[in-house]
Each structure stands twice: as structure tokens, then as C-alpha cells.
Design a protein around this motif. Structure first.
Motif, mmCIF file in Angstrom:
data_model
loop_
_atom_site.group_PDB
_atom_site.id
_atom_site.type_symbol
_atom_site.label_atom_id
_atom_site.label_comp_id
_atom_site.label_asym_id
_atom_site.label_seq_id
_atom_site.Cartn_x
_atom_site.Cartn_y
_atom_site.Cartn_z
ATOM 1 N N SER A 152 2.931 0.731 18.515
ATOM 2 C CA SER A 152 2.584 1.836 18.214
ATOM 3 C C SER A 152 1.858 2.656 19.321
ATOM 4 O O SER A 152 1.674 3.868 19.431
ATOM 5 N N TYR A 203 1.827 6.919 14.273
ATOM 6 C CA TYR A 203 1.201 5.635 14.777
ATOM 7 C C TYR A 203 0.857 4.562 13.868
ATOM 8 O O TYR A 203 1.259 3.360 13.932
ATOM 9 N N PHE A 204 0.376 5.281 12.828
ATOM 10 C CA PHE A 204 -0.057 4.462 11.656
ATOM 11 C C PHE A 204 1.131 3.720 10.807
ATOM 12 O O PHE A 204 1.258 2.453 10.670
ATOM 13 N N LEU A 262 -9.157 -0.306 5.851
ATOM 14 C CA LEU A 262 -8.118 0.385 4.692
ATOM 15 C C LEU A 262 -8.070 -0.247 3.417
ATOM 16 O O LEU A 262 -7.861 0.386 2.487
ATOM 17 N N LEU A 289 1.302 9.329 4.207
ATOM 18 C CA LEU A 289 1.709 9.581 5.784
ATOM 19 C C LEU A 289 3.089 10.143 5.954
ATOM 20 O O LEU A 289 3.281 10.992 6.742
ATOM 21 N N ASN A 327 1.027 -1.232 0.031
ATOM 22 C CA ASN A 327 -0.031 -0.141 0.038
ATOM 23 C C ASN A 327 0.828 1.269 0.127
ATOM 24 O O ASN A 327 0.805 2.066 0.851
ATOM 25 N N GLY A 337 2.446 1.064 13.072
ATOM 26 C CA GLY A 337 1.267 -0.033 13.587
ATOM 27 C C GLY A 337 0.752 -0.823 12.247
ATOM 28 O O GLY A 337 0.702 -2.013 12.265
ATOM 29 N N VAL A 338 1.091 -0.070 10.864
ATOM 30 C CA VAL A 338 0.689 -0.879 9.997
ATOM 31 C C VAL A 338 1.763 -1.599 9.007
ATOM 32 O O VAL A 338 1.717 -2.907 8.676
ATOM 33 N N LEU A 348 -0.160 11.054 14.709
ATOM 34 C CA LEU A 348 -0.960 10.066 14.057
ATOM 35 C C LEU A 348 -0.285 9.354 12.786
ATOM 36 O O LEU A 348 -0.424 8.215 12.747
ATOM 37 N N ILE A 396 -6.969 15.261 18.614
ATOM 38 C CA ILE A 396 -5.759 15.273 18.039
ATOM 39 C C ILE A 396 -5.870 16.389 17.086
ATOM 40 O O ILE A 396 -6.793 16.141 16.183
ATOM 41 N N PRO A 397 -4.875 17.365 16.700
ATOM 42 C CA PRO A 397 -5.045 18.342 15.666
ATOM 43 C C PRO A 397 -4.606 17.795 14.470
ATOM 44 O O PRO A 397 -4.247 16.526 14.405
ATOM 45 N N PRO A 398 -5.195 18.050 13.368
ATOM 46 C CA PRO A 398 -5.833 19.330 13.035
ATOM 47 C C PRO A 398 -7.484 19.272 12.869
ATOM 48 O O PRO A 398 -8.006 19.850 12.139
ATOM 49 N N TRP A 436 -6.878 0.084 10.149
ATOM 50 C CA TRP A 436 -5.759 0.247 9.444
ATOM 51 C C TRP A 436 -4.849 -1.052 9.604
ATOM 52 O O TRP A 436 -4.201 -1.308 8.781
ATOM 53 N N MET A 437 -4.963 -1.539 10.961
ATOM 54 C CA MET A 437 -3.827 -2.754 10.981
ATOM 55 C C MET A 437 -4.266 -4.176 10.808
ATOM 56 O O MET A 437 -3.328 -5.005 10.932
ATOM 57 N N ALA A 472 -0.755 4.940 0.656
ATOM 58 C CA ALA A 472 -1.236 5.467 2.301
ATOM 59 C C ALA A 472 0.267 5.523 2.628
ATOM 60 O O ALA A 472 0.550 6.533 3.725
ATOM 61 N N GLU A 525 1.554 17.648 17.702
ATOM 62 C CA GLU A 525 0.588 16.594 17.908
ATOM 63 C C GLU A 525 0.456 15.882 16.643
ATOM 64 O O GLU A 525 0.100 14.803 16.580
ATOM 65 N N LEU A 526 0.264 16.801 15.554
ATOM 66 C CA LEU A 526 -0.229 16.369 14.274
ATOM 67 C C LEU A 526 1.019 15.005 13.836
ATOM 68 O O LEU A 526 0.729 14.218 13.055
#
Lengths: 534, 507
Positions: A171, A156-157, B381, A124, A117, A160-161, A153, B401-403, B451-452, A120, A149-150
Motif C-alpha cells: 500500500s 491506500y487503506f 480504528l 471507502l 469491519n 493496507g487494511v 487515500l 491530499i485533497p479534499p 488503521w492497519m 469502513a 488524488e482523492l
């Protein structure tokens, strides 16, 4: 406020350009992998080009001032502005993030980790680039928080993926740790805002970092200490400092190669950068009070990281633990609160980014070929893949702080600066000795690693030209099935392309450190203005 | 007695009615009748018309709100100040009408395919919305109570809409019994308040309770009763026990309506009571709110962690979000009073958008998976990248979580409680911060599944999403993103500058 407003759209373009690529990619079906790779690479290349142009336009004579400064109203309800700017502290890290993203994109050309993939994965990575660059240019606490903070995510993916066997655990752990830190950090930011607007001379309320740096000093010491505590948790988790480091070995080991590189090279710097940019200039009284404690935790990190390295059986995990030790040096430099210490810390961040990024690349490539990173099962890489072996040796040398390579300038001046810190001289001299011992340990674990995996004869299972299947490699076999029957080959073209900028950087910065110091120094002077002559 | 009444009646003068201000309510009432009558005369195959009419009515009701806002001549006070249209009520009315519209979009397929009673469904839905719209303007104990019942009773029936499903019946009965109990509590509290203040007008009560300086036991009792009653409505712990069962048993669009509309209705009522009826009795309600907020966010979070059904998890998540909305109440009545009111409005807007979106995705996905289990989301996914991205957006927003919108709501809530600078404020800020992290445990779990994990049954066929749900996803998705990136663009409508200072709320 003393800022340069020239070319003030440049940073916005440089920061959000990757999102343009994301937008295009979103409307292309995921089947067209090649097209996705091309677009992503092009976007990363364009981002670096904008970055290079930014450097060209950067006024090096005024590196202490914020340049390309832009300031527009963003969320009026809470008095938060879209304030961005670049000074000597941000510039190297800003560039580092875009370069690292580019080389990771190049590496991804033929290294999309299982389960595939590409769409994706690359999206990311581009989002990650925007958030990292944004963190380094943000000059408003709320904006900083949003970018900070952005980052979470996408990473994390990514872990995790596309990660290893323990990816889901790793993750989640990564996410919860950092989120816990940033939640308290946010509370501290907001409390700081109210405290300054209540006690400040002008009574004005603002989240602007330069404004707060100018007015934070009016707060009482106790208030400052509490605010610093909140920020400390947020930044220290990210660095990571002992004892908040336990997410790091898991995250690094489980992340795909690209993820580990970005984590090590850029994301860990978000924490140390936070200290230099926000906590230290805004809360001087608290920084002085906290300095010996931070320094203490830093040297514990140095020794603990080194001992951890000696005990590892997995190469990637070893490199991860070495990050704990190296970031310990950076934090020790910061905690001296001197210009020398902060300069060295900033240099150490960049050097660690290049060197550890490289080490993770090499580890990833070794894993691709042998399907294991267990040190016991590896050996004789120099015989089988001489170039790869020498690159590993080169990076190990750089990492242990060999003079002439970049790592040296991140370590040696830190140790020197601990001799003459801003406060608590005696305590820091003890730290200095401990840190010096740490460098010896670093040489120990890195050389030992190099010796075990590179010297000697290749082990039986990998000698012969068709490496046998192994139990540990079963996880990735489905997609890399074709590789298993290939020869174990030396460094490939994409790897050369991806790695040469980093290798070059390590040498150039090692031989001519002034290149970086002259950018950093004026900005560090400004950051330490509240401390008088350090 | 009778002659006295007649004598009074002869002096009755018809109150001047501002029809412009009442237009949204009037359009809704007419719309309810139209749907009811049309439903009688159309054949079974054309029942979809009722949904269309309901949607049109809701959008039509927004028009007078827009014109009122554009004219912007501050407060329109009706019926001796007992029914007030001000900035606060306008923004909340618009929110409720849009919530209603999105719920109609979510309902069409589910209700049509289930062969349920479509006409009646939309009549009740519109009535519920009308109750909420009235609640935003109610400034009198009687109108508060009427609005409260108006928004409650239709939802009791909606919850039990799947007649032959025992779970749905259980949902309706539980909700009804506890709701009736809450109404009783509230009435008792109101009667005590009336006894103290000799008036049912909220601002009179507020004035009466402040004069003495010290609270009497009766007043304290009344306040506790009223806060507890609204606690039921907003499913604050320990008054939350009905929510998970009701949410799980009710048809999912109804659950979406309950978790957003009816909850926001409760909060609006709580705002008018706390800010108008007993603003200076904060010795009573401040600790009460502190305990409620702490318990609500913590218990909601911890219970959500171990849920395996996604709707039930969303139920606990919405309980926990309710705790965050209660947070600013802790500092109402301090110098952060104004900020906290704005924060409640902002939070409600963000929460409504995001949570409706989350339900929209759940409804879309369960059309394929036919299962409410979280583990059924695996592989999304692969077979539905668009829905996965949207679901990630909504859950990341709920997690703050932003944004995406949620971060701004959370930041505002923290900002409000920290402005007060009180012990309660600092304490609730830290508790809230810790809870934000816990919450990611279950929001992250959903993302992990999508996702996973691979699809549990290996079925990677695409999801067919009906157009009405796509529209709902479009509205909520765009809203959530916009609220997160440019909160000011939307929330300046919630920037109620003069609300507290000029006492626009109610006087």
C-alpha cells in the motif's frame, strides 16, 4: 465554447450520490453489518440508475461535445471553477466506474475480506466511486487533480487494511509512486496555467480543459515538451507504463479481490484517460515529439508484461502483469495520435476493465475456495467446479483478444493504427510488429495458465471434499474458518449476480463494437482537432 | 542635553488614538489583568474559572475585529504609521485569537489535572497571544521588537511549565537560550538598519535601502541577521535545533501553541520585514530564502521519517511545513509578489487549523494510551473510529491530499512560485513537489498504525474525550474540511487585493 448545458445537475448528482450513502452510514454503528451492506448496495444501485438515466439523456448525435455541462465559480482566488461535463470519451468510463462499483458491492455481500469491519470497507468503496467518477467528469485541471488524488487515500487503506500478507509494503509503495507522479503533474498543470495566460491570445487565465485545449497550441515547442514531461510522469505512473509499473504487481496481488477489481477495471484508466483528455489535446507539439518515445515504452510494456506473466507462479500476480501488457496496447494506440488509434485505445480501456476485472474476481473466488493462488498447487478446476472453470476460460479467451469478444477490439485496431501513425511511420511499423508478437505471447501465457489450473485432475490436497489446511492459507483462517470445512463449491449466487453484467458486456461489445465506437469516435475527433486530419 | 529634551517634550502633543482599531489589544490587556486578579481571590477548587475567563476574553477580542472588517474602511494608521491596522493584520489577528482560543480548549483538562498553576498559565498564554496580535500591526523596528519579545517570553515559561519534569525544564531553557540569541541577532541587525536608514519606521527603511540601487555591505549584513533571527522563530533549518527538544518536553497544549501561534508570529514578522523594510534588496534575501526553504522542507522531512515519538514527529513535520511557507518568500519581490503574500496568508490559515487539530487528536488519544510513541496508536480504528477518521483528516491535510485544507495551501504555494517564472521559482517548485511525496512517508506511517495495526496492549476500551477537546476537534475539523472543499468561502478574507498595489501594508 460549444457545449450542451441540458440537465446540468445530473452529473453532480451522479458523482456525489455515493457520498450521501457514506453520510448515512457514518452515523450507524459498525455492528450493524447487514444494514451497512444494504445501504451501500442501494447507493451503488441508485448511482447506476442515475448513470443509466444519464445515458438515456445523452445526445448521441453530439457525442463530440461536452454535455450536461455545468460551470460555476469554485475557488476564485486561483481562478479554478467547478466545471464538469461528459462527452463520448468520458461517458463509457463514467459508466464503467459506477457499474464496477455496483458489482463489487454485490460481490461484497458475502465476501468482506479479513479483518472484517464492513462499515469502513464499504464507505471507502463509495468514496472511491465518487472520486473515480469525478475524475472522468472534471473539466477543470484543479478539479481533476483533486479527484485524481482523492482516489489514493481510500485505495491506500483498502490495500493496507484488507490486503494480503505484504499489504503494508504494497500500500505504501502504491501511494508513494502515484503521489510522486501527481505532484509533478500538478506542477505541470500550474505552469501550463501561467504559460497560457502569459502567451495566450486573450491573456485570460483559466484551468478549464476545453479552454486550454483551444489555446494550448500557442505555446512554444520547448515549453510544451517540459509541461508534457510533468504530466507524463503523473499519468504514466497511474497507467502504469514501463518503467513506472513496479507498484502494480505488488498492489494488485496484495489488494483484496474488490480492491484489485477496482484498481484494474477503473483506476488504471485514470492515467490513460489523462493522456486522452488533457495531455494530447492541450499540448499537440509536445505530443508529436513524445509520441515515438511513448510508443516505444508501450511496446516494451507489452513484451515485458507478457514475459513477466510467463514467469509468474501466482495466478493473481500473473493477471496483474497481464495488465501491464494490455495497458501497453492502450498506450500504443494513444501514441499513434490517430483517430483509429485513440478509438481503439478507448475501447481497449473499457474492454480491459471488464475482462481483467472479471479475471480478478475469478482469482479471488478461487482463492476463497482453495486458499491459495499458486498455480503449481491448483489444477482440475473444470472437474471440480465446471462453471467457474469455464468462466475462467472465457475470460482468458477474451483477454487474449479472441475475435468476437471485447478484448479483440482493443488490440487489433491498435496494431492496425500503428501501421499508419501520425508521425514517425517507420518507427511505429516496427512497434506494430513487436505488438503483434505481444498478442502471440498473450495467447501463450493465458492459455498456459488456463491449462495448468483448469485441466487435468484436481491435485490430491484438494480432491476429496474437504480441502486440507495449508501453510499459505494460514493468514485468512481466522475469519474464513467455517469455509475450510465446506465443500469446494461452484459459482455462488452472489457471484453470478456480480459477474453476469461483466460477462454480458464482454460478449455484447465483442459482437457489436459499434455500440461503443459510435460514442467514442466523435469525441476523439474533437480531441485530435489540433492534429488536422489524422 | 536635558534642556533640549525638555524643550522637545514641551512640544509633545498627545497622538490621536483610534480606540476602535486598538480594541482587540485593549480587551486582551484588560483580560490579562482580570485573570491575574481573579486568580488571586478564588479558591483552588474554582481555578477553572481562569480558563473560562481567558476563553471569553479571546472571543471578545474577535468582536472588534469583525466590526472593523465589516466597516472595511481600509487602513487605519496609528502613531505616525508605526502601528497599522489593515486587512492583512485583521485576518492575522483573528487567526491568532482563534488559535489562542483553541489552545485554551486543549489546555483546560491537561493543566487542571496536572495541578499546575492555572491562573498564571492563562495569563502567560494571553500575553503570548497579545504579542502575536501586536506583531500583525507592528510597522516599526521598535514595535516589531517589542511584539517579538512579548510573544516569546511567555512561551519560554510555558515550555517549562511542568516544573518537576527535567525534560520540560530542558525544553524551556533550550528555547530561552536560543531565543535570546535570536533576539540579540535581530537587535544587531536592526541597529545596522537604523544606522543606514536613520529611521525605525519600516517604510522609511524600505525607501532608504532602495534609493542607492546597490546594496552596501552593512545593509546586506543587517538583512542576513534579521532573516536569521526570524529563522530561529519559525524554526527554519539550520536554526531549528531547539524545536524538537522543546516540542517534546513542553506540555502538549503548549507545543501546539508554539508550533502554530509562535511560528505564525515569526512568519508575520518576516512578512513585514521582507515586504516593507527591504523589499528591493532581493538580491540578498532571495537566494537566502531559497536555501532556507529548501533546507527546511527537506531536512524537516527526512528527520521526521525516522521519529518514533509522535510529538517529535510533529515537531519535524512542522519544521517541514515551515519550509513550504518559506517557499512563496522566494518569489516575493518578483511579479508574483502579490500572489506570494496571499499564499503565505492562506498557508498560515490552513496550517494553523490543521496542525492544531492534529495536536488535539494526539492529546485526546494520549489520555488513553499514556504514551507518545507512534506505535501506541495501533488499533485506533477498532476502539476509536471517530478519532481515527479525524486524525486521518488532519494528517491527510498536512500531507496535502485533497479534499482536506492542506492541498489548497500546497497548490497555492506551487502556483505562486510558478507564476514568477524565475529559475529559483521553478527549482523550488520541483523540490517542493518531491518533498510532498517524502512527507507522506511519515504521515502515512501514522495512518498505517491507526488503521492497519492491532492495539499493542490489546486494550480496546473506548477513549473518553472531554468536552473541551471535542469542541477543539469540532472547530479544527470543520475548518480543515471547509478550507479544502470550499477554500474560497474562507480564504476570500485572505484575498488581499490592494495589499501590495496600494501599499496598504504600512503606509
Amino acid at each position: 465554447m460549444d457545449v450542451l448545458r441540458n440537465n446540468n445537475a445530473l452529473l453532480t448528482i451522479g458523482t456525489f450520490l455515493p457520498l450521501a450513502g457514506v453520510l448515512v452510514m457514518m452515523f450507524i454503528p459498525s455492528g450493524k453489518e447487514l444494514l451497512h451492506k444494504q445501504i451501500a448496495l442501494l447507493t451503488a444501485l441508485a448511482t447506476v440508475a442515475v448513470g443509466v438515466y444519464t445515458v438515456a439523456k445523452f445526445d448521441f448525435g453530439n457525442a463530440g461535445k461536452l454535455q450536461f455541462y455545468a460551470d460555476t465559480s469554485w475557488i476564485k482566488v486561483i481562478h479554478s471553477n467547478y466545471t464538469i461535463g461528459l462527452d463520448g470519451i468520458s461517458l463509457p468510463l463514467y459508466m464503467l466506474s459506477s457499474v464496477i462499483t455496483l458489482v463489487v458491492m454485490v460481490y461484497s455481500w458475502d465476501h468482506i475480506p479479513s479483518p472484517g469491519n464492513a462499515k469502513a470497507f464499504l464507505i471507502l468503496m463509495l468514496v472511491l466511486q465518487t472520486s473515480m467518477a469525478g475524475t472522468f467528469v472534471a473539466q477543470d485541471l484543479i478539479l481533476f487533480f483533486v479527484f485524481f488524488e482523492l482516489v489514493l487515500l481510500p485505495m491506500y487503506f483498502m490495500i493496507g487494511v484488507w490486503g494480503g500478507e505484504q499489504r503494508q509494503y504494497a500500500s505504501l509503495k502504491f501511494f508513494l509512486y502515484t503521489m510522486f507522479g501527481s505532484a509533478l503533474m500538478l506542477v505541470a498543470f500550474l505552469a501550463l496555467y501561467w504559460q497560457v495566460s502569459k502567451n495566450g491570445l486573450s491573456g485570460q487565465a483559466s484551468f478549464s480543459i476545453p479552454y486550454l485545449a483551444a489555446h494550448g497550441g500557442v505555446l512554444g515547442k520547448t515549453v510544451q515538451i517540459w509541461l508534457f514531461a510533468g504530466m507524463f510522469v503523473g499519468f504514466a505512473v497511474k497507467v502504469p507504463m514501463f518503467p513506472f509499473h513496479t507498484w502494480l504487481p505488488d498492489a494488485h496481488t496484495q489488494a483484496p479481490t474488490q480492491g484489485s477489481v477496482i484498481l484494474a477495471a477503473v483506476m488504471l484508466k485514470l492515467g490513460t484517460y489523462g493522456f486522452v483528455r488533457i495531455a494530447i489535446p492541450i499540448l499537440p507539439a509536445a505530443a508529436k515529439a513524445w509520441a515515438p518515445w511513448i510508443g516505444g515504452l508501450a511496446v516494451i510494456g507489452i513484451i515485458y508484461g507478457a514475459l513477466g506473466c510467463l514467469a509468474q507462479t501466482d495466478m493473481k500476480r500473473l493477471i496483474a502483469f497481464s495488465s501491464v501488457a494490455h495497458m501497453g496496447f492502450v498506450m500504443l494506440g494513444i501514441s499513434t495520435l490517430t483517430t483509429l488509434g485513440l478509438n481503439a485505445a478507448m475501447f481497449g480501456m473499457v474492454a480491459h476493465g471488464l475482462i481483467t476485472g472479471m479475471l480478478f474476481f475469478v482469482a479471488g473466488s478461487i482463492k476463497d475456495r482453495y486458499h491459495t493462488l499458486e498455480i503449481k498447487r491448483l489444477g482440475g478446476i473444470l472437474k471440480q467446479m465446471p462453471r467457474m472453470g469455464w468462466i475462467l476460460g472465457f475470460c482468458a479467451m477474451a483477454s487474449l483478444g479472441l475475435p468476437g469478444l471485447a478484448g479483440f477490439w482493443g488490440e487489433f485496431p491498435v496494431i492496425v493504427s500503428a501501421y499508419q501513425p501520425f508521425t514517425n511511420t517507420n518507427v511505429f511499423r516496427v512497434y506494430m510488429v513487436v505488438a503483434a508478437v505481444g498478442t502471440v505471447l498473450a495467447a501463450g501465457y493465458l492459455l498456459w495458465l488456463f491449462q495448468r489450473v483448469a485441466f487435468g485432475e484436481p491435485p490430491e490436497e484438494f480432491s476429496g471434499h474437504a480441502p486440507a489446511h495449508s501453510v499459505g492459507a494460514a493468514a485468512n483462517d481466522t475469519l474464513h474458518g467455517d469455509e475450510i470445512h465446506h465443500d469446494i463449491h461452484d459459482v455462488k449466487l452472489t457471484e453470478w449476480l456480480a459477474w453476469s453484467p461483466l460477462l454480458l458486456g464482454i460478449v455484447v461489445l465483442g459482437i457489436y463494437p459499434q455500440l461503443l465506437f459510435k460514442v467514442i469516435d466523435p469525441a476523439v475527433q474533437v480531441a485530435l482537432k489540433a492534429y488536422g486530419k489524422g | 542635553m536635558l534642556s533640549w529634551l525638555l524643550g522637545a517634550a514641551s512640544g509633545f502633543a498627545r497622538p490621536k488614538i483610534d480606540y476602535h482599531a486598538l480594541a482587540p489589544e485593549i480587551i486582551l490587556s484588560v483580560g490579562i489583568c482580570v485573570v491575574l486578579i481573579v486568580d488571586l481571590f478564588i479558591s483552588e477548587s474554582k481555578k477553572w474559572l481562569t480558563a473560562t475567563i481567558a476563553g471569553v476574553v479571546l472571543i471578545a477580542s474577535v468582536i472588534p475585529i469583525v466590526t472593523l472588517a465589516v466597516i472595511g474602511d481600509n487602513t487605519r494608521s496609528l502613531f505616525d504609521g508605526r502601528y497599522v491596522v489593515d486587512e492583512f493584520s485583521l485576518i492575522m489577528k483573528a487567526m491568532f485569537l482563534i488559535i489562542g482560543y483553541v489552545v485554551v480548549l486543549l489546555s483546560t483538562n491537561e493543566i487542571e489535572e496536572g495541578g499546575y498553576y492555572q491562573g498564571e498559565y492563562y495569563v502567560l498564554l494571553l500575553s503570548g497571544v497579545l504579542g502575536m496580535v501586536m506583531m500583525t500591526s507592528a510597522r516599526d523596528l521598535v514595535s516589531v521588537f517589542v511584539a517579538f519579545e512579548f510573544l516569546s517570553i511567555p512561551t519560554y515559561m510555558l515550555a517549562a511549565w511542568r516544573k518537576r519534569d527535567t525534560k520540560s525544564n530542558e525544553a524551556g531553557v533550550k528555547y530561552f537560550l536560543l531565543g535570546a540569541f535570536a533576539s540579540a541577532l535581530m537587535l544587531y541587525g536592526m541597529s545596522l538598519l537604523y544606522g543606514v536608514a536613520h529611521s525605525t519606521k519600516l517604510s522609511d527603511i524600505g525607501a532608504a535601502i532602495t534609493v542607492k540601487g546597490k546594496l552596501s555591505g552593512v545593509e546586506a549584513l543587517a538583512i542576513v541577521f534579521i532573516v536569521a533571527a526570524f529563522g530561529f522563530k519559525v524554526s527554519a533549518v539550520p536554526f531549528h535545533s531547539w524545536a524538537p527538544d522543546t516540542y517534546q518536553g513542553a506540555p502538549t497544549p503548549v507545543t501546539a501553541f508554539l508550533s502554530v501561534g509562535s511560528k505564525a508570529g515569526g512568519f508575520v514578522a518576516l512578512v513585514s520585514m521582507v515586504y516593507l523594510a527591504f523589499p528591493l534588496a532581493k538580491d540578498i534575501w532571495q537566494p537566502l530564502m531559497f536555501v532556507l526553504a529548501t533546507l527546511t522542507m527537506t531536512v524537516g522531512n527526512v528527520m521526521a521519517l525516522k521519529q518514533t515519538n509522535i510529538v517529535r514527529m510533529l515537531a519535524y513535520s512542522s519544521i517541514s511545513q515551515g519550509g513550504f511557507i518559506l517557499m512563496p518568500f522566494v518569489v516575493a519581490g518578483t511579479k508574483a509578489s502579490e500572489t506570494s503574500l496571499k499564499t503565505i496568508v492562506a498557508y498560515l490559515l490552513v496550517y494553523a487549523t490543521t496542525n492544531l487539530g492534529a495536536f488535539a487528536v494526539v492529546i485526546a488519544v494520549t489520555r488513553k494510551t499514556r504514551s507518545g510513541e507512534i506505535s501506541a496508536l495501533g488499533g485506533m480504528l477498532t476502539y476509536a473510529p471517530g478519532l481515527t477518521a479525524l486524525m486521518t483528516l488532519f494528517f491527510a491535510s498536512l500531507a496535502g491530499i485533497p479534499p482536506f485544507g492542506g492541498w489548497f495551501a500546497k497548490v497555492s504555494a506551487f502556483r505562486a512560485v510558478l507564476e514568477a517564472g524565475t529559475g529559483y521559482g521553478y527549482a523550488i517548485a520541483v523540490i517542493g513537489a518531491v518533498n510532498t511525496v517524502i512527507a507522506f512517508g511519515y504521515y502515512g506511517n501514522i495512518m498505517r498504525e491507526m488503521w492497519m495495526k492491532p492495539a499493542p496492549d490489546g486494550d480496546n476500551s473506548r477513549v473518553e474525550v472531554p468536552p473541551s477537546i471535542i469542541a477543539a476537534l469540532g472547530i479544527t475539523g470543520a475548518g480543515t474540511l471547509l478550507l479544502g472543499i470550499l477554500p474560497h468561502l474562507v480564504l476570500r478574507f485572505g484575498d488581499l487585493n490592494d495589499l501590495v498595489h496600494t501599499g496598504a501594508l504600512g503606509k
